[in-house]
Design an enzyme around this catalytic site. Structure first.
Site, PDB file in Angstrom:
ATOM      1  CE  LYS A 284      -3.937   1.503   2.246  1.00 33.52           C
ATOM      2  NZ  LYS A 284      -5.399   0.833   2.438  1.00 33.52           N
ATOM      3  CD  GLU A 370     -19.802  -1.453   7.590  1.00 34.30           C
ATOM      4  OE1 GLU A 370     -19.482  -2.619   7.200  1.00 34.30           O
ATOM      5  OE2 GLU A 370     -18.860  -1.137   7.381  1.00 34.30           O
ATOM      6  NE  ARG A 398     -23.267  -2.797   2.651  1.00 32.47           N
ATOM      7  CZ  ARG A 398     -21.683  -3.699   1.949  1.00 32.47           C
ATOM      8  NH1 ARG A 398     -21.347  -3.846   2.408  1.00 32.47           N
ATOM      9  NH2 ARG A 398     -21.808  -2.776   0.850  1.00 32.47           N
TER      10      ARG A 398
HETATM   11  C1  LIG Z   1     -19.809  -1.010   3.916  1.00 29.96           C
HETATM   12  C2  LIG Z   1     -18.177   0.113   4.145  1.00 29.96           C
HETATM   13  N1  LIG Z   1     -16.992  -0.382   5.500  1.00 29.96           N
HETATM   14  C3  LIG Z   1     -16.178   0.643   5.361  1.00 29.96           C
HETATM   15  C4  LIG Z   1     -15.826   1.705   4.718  1.00 29.96           C
HETATM   16  C5  LIG Z   1     -14.164   2.032   4.938  1.00 29.96           C
HETATM   17  N2  LIG Z   1     -13.328   1.585   4.276  1.00 29.96           N
HETATM   18  C6  LIG Z   1     -12.929   2.370   2.359  1.00 29.96           C
HETATM   19  S1  LIG Z   1     -11.670   1.549   2.349  1.00 29.96           S
HETATM   20  C7  LIG Z   1     -11.148   0.633   3.634  1.00 29.96           C
HETATM   21  C8  LIG Z   1     -10.437  -0.363   3.650  1.00 29.96           C
HETATM   22  C9  LIG Z   1     -10.183  -1.170   2.417  1.00 29.96           C
HETATM   23  O1  LIG Z   1      -9.257  -2.063   2.723  1.00 29.96           O
HETATM   24  P1  LIG Z   1      -8.724  -3.061   1.576  1.00 29.96           P
HETATM   25  O2  LIG Z   1     -10.146  -3.903   0.195  1.00 29.96           O
HETATM   26  O3  LIG Z   1      -7.936  -3.930   1.592  1.00 29.96           O
HETATM   27  O4  LIG Z   1      -8.159  -2.416   0.583  1.00 29.96           O
HETATM   28  P2  LIG Z   1      -6.786  -1.264   0.228  1.00 29.96           P
HETATM   29  O5  LIG Z   1      -7.802  -0.330   0.827  1.00 29.96           O
HETATM   30  O6  LIG Z   1      -5.991  -2.349   1.252  1.00 29.96           O
HETATM   31  O7  LIG Z   1      -6.082  -1.694  -0.628  1.00 29.96           O
HETATM   32  C10 LIG Z   1     -12.592   0.696   4.465  1.00 29.96           C
HETATM   33  C11 LIG Z   1     -12.582   0.006   6.073  1.00 29.96           C
HETATM   34  C12 LIG Z   1     -16.448   0.845   3.055  1.00 29.96           C
HETATM   35  N3  LIG Z   1     -15.607   2.079   2.312  1.00 29.96           N
HETATM   36  N4  LIG Z   1     -17.469   0.333   3.304  1.00 29.96           N
END
Ligand SMILES: Cc1ncc(C[n+]2csc(CCOP(=O)(O)OP(=O)(O)O)c2C)c(N)n1
Ligand SMILES: CC(=O)[C@@H](O)[C@H](O)COP(=O)(O)O
Ligand SMILES: [Mg+2]
Length: 625
Positions: A284, A370, A398
């Protein structure tokens, strides 16, 4: 910048003409563009930097938009935007009227679905695959999903179905061991195991190769090596092949920044006739030192200084609502061992980092889950604890069913700290917290508070914890109002509002952040000779029937809230007025029946007529002035 490859890429088909070396150069140019633009606009820098090679490799092999490339959350898709004809306007990223920070079908035919909420890509991908199969066509369906998003319930449900349906599609698992902060959960551990065992396999294979090619070691040793390989296979495969057990072919993890390797691997599976998961390991923030070092900060970052990586701080008159909540909860927890704080993968965003630090045993990060987080809270409450579930308004959608059935029906002591309530700004329609007033107030037993400033927020938390039962407290993103915070917050009386300003020409009954705007409207109106009463309603549920009755005695009642009108608090007031058989003109101000675009919050509120001027205008119109 001269002679950039990026400037001659008008569609992904142009990528097919590039060599691996040229694609690698393009990846560098894209990184530079992402960093330059987001340093001005802010955005999801670290995830987007990490996915550049995946996107270039996939687009260089696919024929989009006929083939479909689907992004989970969509916060990693800036490179996709840049190679699908949007680099000319990329500097408007996340701005009012500009390019969206997420894939958005109305913006481009290359964007398949409106991403923003995690873990939905695999369901969409399978739906597209089934539609294709029904049509009898052969387009390729590829979904890119992060390791944290894969842990969401919806993604698990989709995997379960994909394995059964066996409809051809490719899942690119972008595994960087990170959610916004460090990823959590058993699946994440399992992915780590797969990475480690694959490294082991590589070492083991190369050892075996050397042994076999070495006359010096002789056949006996080589056979020993082979035997070791066979016995390790038994050890490695059953534990690592969760996806294969579900019926989804799975590749060994590969380096997600190696374009030739990515292209070779994807080329091998892209015309698959079964579902395949390609496990890709990325870093990342790669390519920008500050983002590599602090991926949490650069997950979603405000404008920053490129040279130092320092976030450009706007002068602020007050702390954020989130940080006020954070401190208030820590203070409450110091006096009450039963308080447990729960986040769904948003420890920093919801302000729970300090709580986690101080009370690690009473802090739970449920992951991007969630529904599970709210179900878990209910269990904790049955077990005698007082869970405080801090989730953004938009993501709590959700868990609507769990709020109703698992929490409200048995009247459990669960506090929902609903952050990012109302318009949130640059993230746009997928992230505005427009629905929580409607979806909380309709739930039996639920009490709902909408504090209008930071002092009210601390009192709201005290009230909810003291009163018990299912409780929702909604507060907005960003800076609070700059009022003094009480050291000993006094609980509210149930269903009692706060008179902010007296007036006899109209009553403005305002909720949450709208109270400040209503006061501004009252000042504007006063300058024109109209005296408006302003009431901070405080309670969305139960509403203050006395305040409404008194308001009904004035020539006009106006309600103002930062959420949808339909099903909102204003409609609750209308219901009260009807029950009282009050014969008074009433206007409900809020968000009309439409999604709200992206941009600075103040600008969007102005467009919605929810700034002081807009509210004053609506009051005058209703009074016929
Ligand atoms: C339902 C929901 N919960 C929380 C989020 C907030 N959120 C956005 S990106 C993320 C982390 C994503 O991690 P990953 O899928 O591993 O992708 P990365 O950023 O590591 O590339 C979170 C918790 C969201 N977008 N949607
Ligand atoms: C992509 C995503 O859903 C989150 O990163 C979100 O953008 C965070 O929003 P805040 O900036 O309000 O914490
Ligand atoms: Mg990740």
């Amino acid at each position: 910048m001269d002679d950039r490859i990026l400037d001659i890429i008008s569609s992904p088909s142009d990528l097919k003409l590039l060599t691996d070396e040229e694609l690698a150069l393009l990846a560098n140019e894209i990184r530079e563009e992402i960093i330059t633009v987001t340093s001005e606009t802010g955005g999801h820098v670290a995830s987007s930097l990490g996915a550049v090679e995946i996107i270039l490799a996939a687009h260089s092999l696919l024929d989009c938009p006929t083939d479909k490339l689907i992004f989970d959350v969509g916060h990693q898709a800036y490179a996709h935007k840049l190679v699908t004809g949007r680099q000319g306007m990329f500097d408007t990223l996340r701005c009012y009227g500009g390019v969206s920070g997420f894939p958005k079908p109305t913006e481009s035919e290359y964007d398949v679905h409106p991403s923003g909420h995690a873990s939905d890509s695999l369901s969409t991908a399978l739906g597209l695959a089934l539609a294709r199969d029904l049509r009898g066509t052969h387009e390729r369906i590829v979904a890119v999903i992060g390791d944290a998003a894969l842990s969401g319930g919806m993604a698990f449900e989709a995997l379960n179905h994909i394995g059964q349906a066996q409809s051809p599609m490719v899942i690119i698992l972008n595994d960087n061991e990170m959610s916004i902060s460090r990823n959590v959960g058993a699946l994440m551990k399992h992915l780590g195991y797969m990475r480690a065992s694959s490294q082991y396999r590589q070492t083991r294979d190369s050892v075996q190769e050397k042994l076999e090619s070495s006359g010096w070691l002789g056949n006996a040793m080589a056979n020993f090596g082979r035997n070791m390989k066979e016995s390790m296979k038994q050890f490695v495969i059953p534990r690592s092949m969760i996806f294969e057990q579900l019926g989804i072919l799975c590749t060994a993890p590969i380096d997600g920044h190696d374009i030739p390797l990515l292209r070779e691997t994807l080329a091998n599976v892209i015309d698959t006739d079964v579902p395949v998961l390609v496990h890709v390991v990325t870093k990342k923030g790669i390519g920008y030192g500050p983002a590599e070092r602090s991926p949490e900060v650069f997950h979603g970052v405000s404008p920053f200084d490129i040279a130092t990586g320092e976030v450009k701080k706007k002068p602020s008159k007050a702390p954020s609502y989130t940080s006020v909540f954070s401190k208030a909860l820590v203070a409450e927890a110091a006096n009450d061992d039963d308080i447990v704080a729960i986040t769904a993968a948003m420890k920093d965003g919801t302000g729970l980092a300090e709580f986690a630090e101080l009370y690690p045993d009473r802090f739970v990060d449920a992951g991007i889950a969630e529904e599970h987080a709210v179900g878990l809270a209910s269990g904790l409450a049955v077990g005698g604890k007082k869970p405080v579930v801090a989730i953004y308004s938009t993501f709590l959608q959700r868990a609507f069913d769990q709020m109703i059935i698992n929490n409200a029906l048995p009247e459990l002591n669960v506090v929902f700290a609903i952050d990012r309530a109302g318009i949130v700004g640059e993230d746009g329609p997928t992230h505005h917290g427009m629905f929580d007033i409607a979806y909380t107030r309709m739930i039996p037993h639920m009490k709902v508070l909408a504090p209008s400033n930071e002092a009210e927020l601390t009192r709201s938390l005290r009230t909810a914890l003291a009163m018990g039962g299912p409780f929702a407290i909604r507060y907005p993103r960003g800076e609070a109002e700059g009022v003094e915070i009480p050291s000993e917050p006094e609980p509210f009386e149930l269903g009692k509002s706060r008179l902010v300003r007296e007036g006899s020409d109209a009553a403005i009954l305002a909720f949450g952040r709208m109270v400040g705007r209503a006061e501004e409207a009252a000042r504007i109106l006063a300058a024109e000779g109209i005296e408006a009463r302003v009431v901070d309603m405080r309670w969305v549920k139960p509403l203050d029937a006395d305040a409404i009755r008194k308001a009904a005695k004035l020539p006009l009642v106006v309600t103002v809230e930062g959420g949808v009108i339909s099903g909102g608090a204003g409609e609750g007031v209308l219901g009260e007025l009807a029950r009282m058989r009050a014969n008074v003109p009433a206007v409900t101000l809020g968000i009309d029946d439409a999604f709200v675009s992206q941009g600075k919050t103040d600008l969007l509120l102005r467009d919605l007529g929810l700034d002081g001027e807009g509210i004053a205008k609506s009051v005058k119109k209703a009074l016929g002035r």
